[in-house]
Design a protein around this motif. Structure first.
Motif, PDB file in Angstrom:
ATOM      1  N   MET A 175       0.814  -1.220   0.000  1.00  0.00           N
ATOM      2  CA  MET A 175       0.000   0.000   0.000  1.00  0.00           C
ATOM      3  C   MET A 175       0.843   1.262   0.000  1.00  0.00           C
ATOM      4  SD  MET A 175      -3.063  -0.944  -0.311  1.00  0.00           S
ATOM      5  CE  MET A 175      -3.812   0.671  -0.138  1.00  0.00           C
ATOM      6  N   LYS A 176       2.122   1.140   0.367  1.00  0.00           N
ATOM      7  CA  LYS A 176       3.013   2.313   0.451  1.00  0.00           C
ATOM      8  C   LYS A 176       2.338   3.421   1.252  1.00  0.00           C
ATOM      9  CE  LYS A 176       5.451   1.426  -3.873  1.00  0.00           C
ATOM     10  NZ  LYS A 176       5.786   1.961  -5.209  1.00  0.00           N
ATOM     11  N   VAL A 181     -12.412  -6.064  -5.569  1.00  0.00           N
ATOM     12  CA  VAL A 181     -11.680  -7.217  -5.055  1.00  0.00           C
ATOM     13  C   VAL A 181     -10.342  -7.279  -5.785  1.00  0.00           C
ATOM     14  CG1 VAL A 181     -11.655  -9.721  -4.784  1.00  0.00           C
ATOM     15  CG2 VAL A 181     -13.833  -8.469  -4.615  1.00  0.00           C
ATOM     16  N   VAL A 182      -9.254  -7.338  -5.031  1.00  0.00           N
ATOM     17  CA  VAL A 182      -7.910  -7.354  -5.615  1.00  0.00           C
ATOM     18  C   VAL A 182      -7.198  -8.624  -5.170  1.00  0.00           C
ATOM     19  CG1 VAL A 182      -5.673  -6.199  -5.703  1.00  0.00           C
ATOM     20  CG2 VAL A 182      -7.776  -4.836  -5.643  1.00  0.00           C
ATOM     21  N   ALA A 183      -6.746  -9.420  -6.147  1.00  0.00           N
ATOM     22  CA  ALA A 183      -6.087 -10.686  -5.834  1.00  0.00           C
ATOM     23  C   ALA A 183      -4.728 -10.742  -6.533  1.00  0.00           C
ATOM     24  CB  ALA A 183      -6.960 -11.851  -6.276  1.00  0.00           C
ATOM     25  N   PHE A 184      -3.662 -10.634  -5.742  1.00  0.00           N
ATOM     26  CA  PHE A 184      -2.303 -10.732  -6.266  1.00  0.00           C
ATOM     27  C   PHE A 184      -1.842 -12.188  -6.136  1.00  0.00           C
ATOM     28  CE2 PHE A 184      -2.303  -6.325  -4.369  1.00  0.00           C
ATOM     29  CZ  PHE A 184      -2.274  -5.624  -5.561  1.00  0.00           C
ATOM     30  N   SER A 185      -1.745 -12.905  -7.247  1.00  0.00           N
ATOM     31  CA  SER A 185      -1.271 -14.295  -7.284  1.00  0.00           C
ATOM     32  C   SER A 185      -2.138 -15.246  -6.455  1.00  0.00           C
ATOM     33  CB  SER A 185       0.188 -14.376  -6.803  1.00  0.00           C
ATOM     34  OG  SER A 185       1.006 -13.500  -7.527  1.00  0.00           O
ATOM     35  N   PRO A 186      -3.428 -15.339  -6.771  1.00  0.00           N
ATOM     36  CA  PRO A 186      -4.310 -16.241  -6.015  1.00  0.00           C
ATOM     37  C   PRO A 186      -4.119 -17.695  -6.437  1.00  0.00           C
ATOM     38  CG  PRO A 186      -5.533 -15.262  -7.814  1.00  0.00           C
ATOM     39  CD  PRO A 186      -4.156 -14.625  -7.832  1.00  0.00           C
ATOM     40  N   GLY A 187      -4.616 -18.608  -5.571  1.00  0.00           N
ATOM     41  CA  GLY A 187      -4.540 -20.023  -5.882  1.00  0.00           C
ATOM     42  C   GLY A 187      -5.865 -20.614  -6.318  1.00  0.00           C
ATOM     43  N   PHE A 242       2.438 -10.777 -15.662  1.00  0.00           N
ATOM     44  CA  PHE A 242       3.692 -10.051 -15.749  1.00  0.00           C
ATOM     45  C   PHE A 242       4.857 -11.031 -15.754  1.00  0.00           C
ATOM     46  CE2 PHE A 242       2.503 -10.349 -11.278  1.00  0.00           C
ATOM     47  CZ  PHE A 242       3.668 -10.795 -10.663  1.00  0.00           C
ATOM     48  N   THR A 243       5.988 -10.562 -16.221  1.00  0.00           N
ATOM     49  CA  THR A 243       7.206 -11.370 -16.211  1.00  0.00           C
ATOM     50  C   THR A 243       7.784 -11.328 -14.807  1.00  0.00           C
ATOM     51  OG1 THR A 243       7.635 -10.872 -18.533  1.00  0.00           O
ATOM     52  CG2 THR A 243       9.499 -11.655 -17.220  1.00  0.00           C
ATOM     53  N   PRO A 266       5.648  -3.161  -8.024  1.00  0.00           N
ATOM     54  CA  PRO A 266       5.038  -1.864  -7.723  1.00  0.00           C
ATOM     55  C   PRO A 266       4.085  -1.382  -8.807  1.00  0.00           C
ATOM     56  CG  PRO A 266       7.359  -1.834  -7.138  1.00  0.00           C
ATOM     57  CD  PRO A 266       7.117  -3.135  -7.834  1.00  0.00           C
ATOM     58  N   SER A 267       4.431  -1.610 -10.070  1.00  0.00           N
ATOM     59  CA  SER A 267       3.558  -1.148 -11.154  1.00  0.00           C
ATOM     60  C   SER A 267       2.218  -1.882 -11.139  1.00  0.00           C
ATOM     61  CB  SER A 267       4.239  -1.340 -12.509  1.00  0.00           C
ATOM     62  OG  SER A 267       4.525  -2.715 -12.734  1.00  0.00           O
ATOM     63  N   VAL A 268       2.223  -3.133 -10.732  1.00  0.00           N
ATOM     64  CA  VAL A 268       0.995  -3.917 -10.630  1.00  0.00           C
ATOM     65  C   VAL A 268       0.145  -3.415  -9.472  1.00  0.00           C
ATOM     66  CG1 VAL A 268       0.062  -6.224 -10.154  1.00  0.00           C
ATOM     67  CG2 VAL A 268       1.952  -5.940 -11.766  1.00  0.00           C
ATOM     68  N   ALA A 269       0.772  -3.163  -8.333  1.00  0.00           N
ATOM     69  CA  ALA A 269       0.041  -2.616  -7.204  1.00  0.00           C
ATOM     70  C   ALA A 269      -0.573  -1.261  -7.541  1.00  0.00           C
ATOM     71  CB  ALA A 269       0.972  -2.484  -5.994  1.00  0.00           C
ATOM     72  N   ASP A 270       0.169  -0.431  -8.257  1.00  0.00           N
ATOM     73  CA  ASP A 270      -0.355   0.873  -8.668  1.00  0.00           C
ATOM     74  C   ASP A 270      -1.579   0.714  -9.543  1.00  0.00           C
ATOM     75  OD1 ASP A 270       1.650   2.179  -7.300  1.00  0.00           O
ATOM     76  OD2 ASP A 270       2.920   2.490  -9.065  1.00  0.00           O
ATOM     77  N   ALA A 271      -1.521  -0.226 -10.498  1.00  0.00           N
ATOM     78  CA  ALA A 271      -2.660  -0.462 -11.383  1.00  0.00           C
ATOM     79  C   ALA A 271      -3.868  -0.964 -10.607  1.00  0.00           C
ATOM     80  CB  ALA A 271      -2.272  -1.466 -12.469  1.00  0.00           C
ATOM     81  N   ALA A 272      -3.634  -1.804  -9.614  1.00  0.00           N
ATOM     82  CA  ALA A 272      -4.720  -2.394  -8.844  1.00  0.00           C
ATOM     83  C   ALA A 272      -5.464  -1.363  -8.007  1.00  0.00           C
ATOM     84  CB  ALA A 272      -4.189  -3.492  -7.941  1.00  0.00           C
TER      85      ALA A 272
END
Length: 216
Positions: A69-70, A142-148, A197-198, A205-211
């Motif tokens: 969240m910075k 709803v934000v999911a970073f690398s869900p299973g 993303f690669t 950080p760029s992904v978090a910003d987009a989210a």
């Protein structure tokens, strides 16, 4: 009088009863506070604030996940799971939902919340997706970073969903997770912003910003 409904009646189904309203308590000071079973990050200023409920990954902790969240101007609540990971990851919804419901009810007594989002990383992402879809009338995003995976259950509302995943993720490989989750969500009518993303099991950080761009 603030918001409180009868708590706990649907927690086994993942249902949260707490809802924002008119706060009856004093607003907490800006900064980081121990709150409920986790940490609360309060932005400077007065008036309504966006809320982000943020879940850590397995074996992690609230302080570590707060890094995504910075210094974003949002009210961020990062609870701690009762066990090594969240209750529904290895079974059914349970005490983690009940604890969150009580913490949110207390939080809504201190803050006027303009909108709410639920987010997480790894196991926390699976949990955020699962709880967010059950409680879509509370959480607009709803934000999911690398869900299973997503826990099956009743659905309410139609929150906007953000999913990200690294193509080289060795912990939760993308082919068996997000590349299955996202199409399934779209088929039943959810609007999903999906970002590959690669990289590995991480939140660039760029992904978090987009989210969080549309939330905060």
């Amino acid at each position: 009088m603030g918001t409180t409904a009868q708590l706990g009646t649907g927690w086994r189904l993942g249902e949260l009863a707490a809802r924002p309203g008119t706060p009856s308590g004093e607003r907490l000071a800006a900064g980081r506070h121990e709150f409920g079973d986790g940490l609360l990050q309060v932005p400077a200023g007065d008036g309504p604030v966006p809320l982000v409920v943020l879940f850590h990954g397995a074996g992690s902790n609230p302080e570590r996940v707060l890094a995504v969240m910075k210094d974003r101007p949002a009210l961020v609540y990062a609870p701690k799971s009762g066990a090594r990971t969240w209750d529904a990851i290895h079974g059914n919804f349970g005490p983690d939902v009940e604890a969150l419901d009580r913490s949110l009810a207390e939080l809504f007594e201190h803050f006027e919340v303009s909108r709410a989002a639920i987010a997480g990383f790894s196991d926390g992402a699976s949990y955020a997706l699962s709880l967010g879809l059950v409680n879509g009338t509370l959480f607009e995003h709803v934000v999911a970073f690398s869900p299973g995976f997503v826990v099956p259950g009743a659905r309410a509302g139609k929150p906007e969903v953000f999913v990200s995943h690294g193509r080289q993720d060795g912990v939760l490989p993308i082919e068996a997770t997000s590349r299955r989750i996202v199409p399934a969500l779209r088929i039943v009518g959810y609007r999903v912003d999906y970002r590959e993303f690669t990289g590995g099991h991480e939140v660039p950080p760029s992904v978090a910003d987009a989210a969080f761009r549309r939330i905060v």
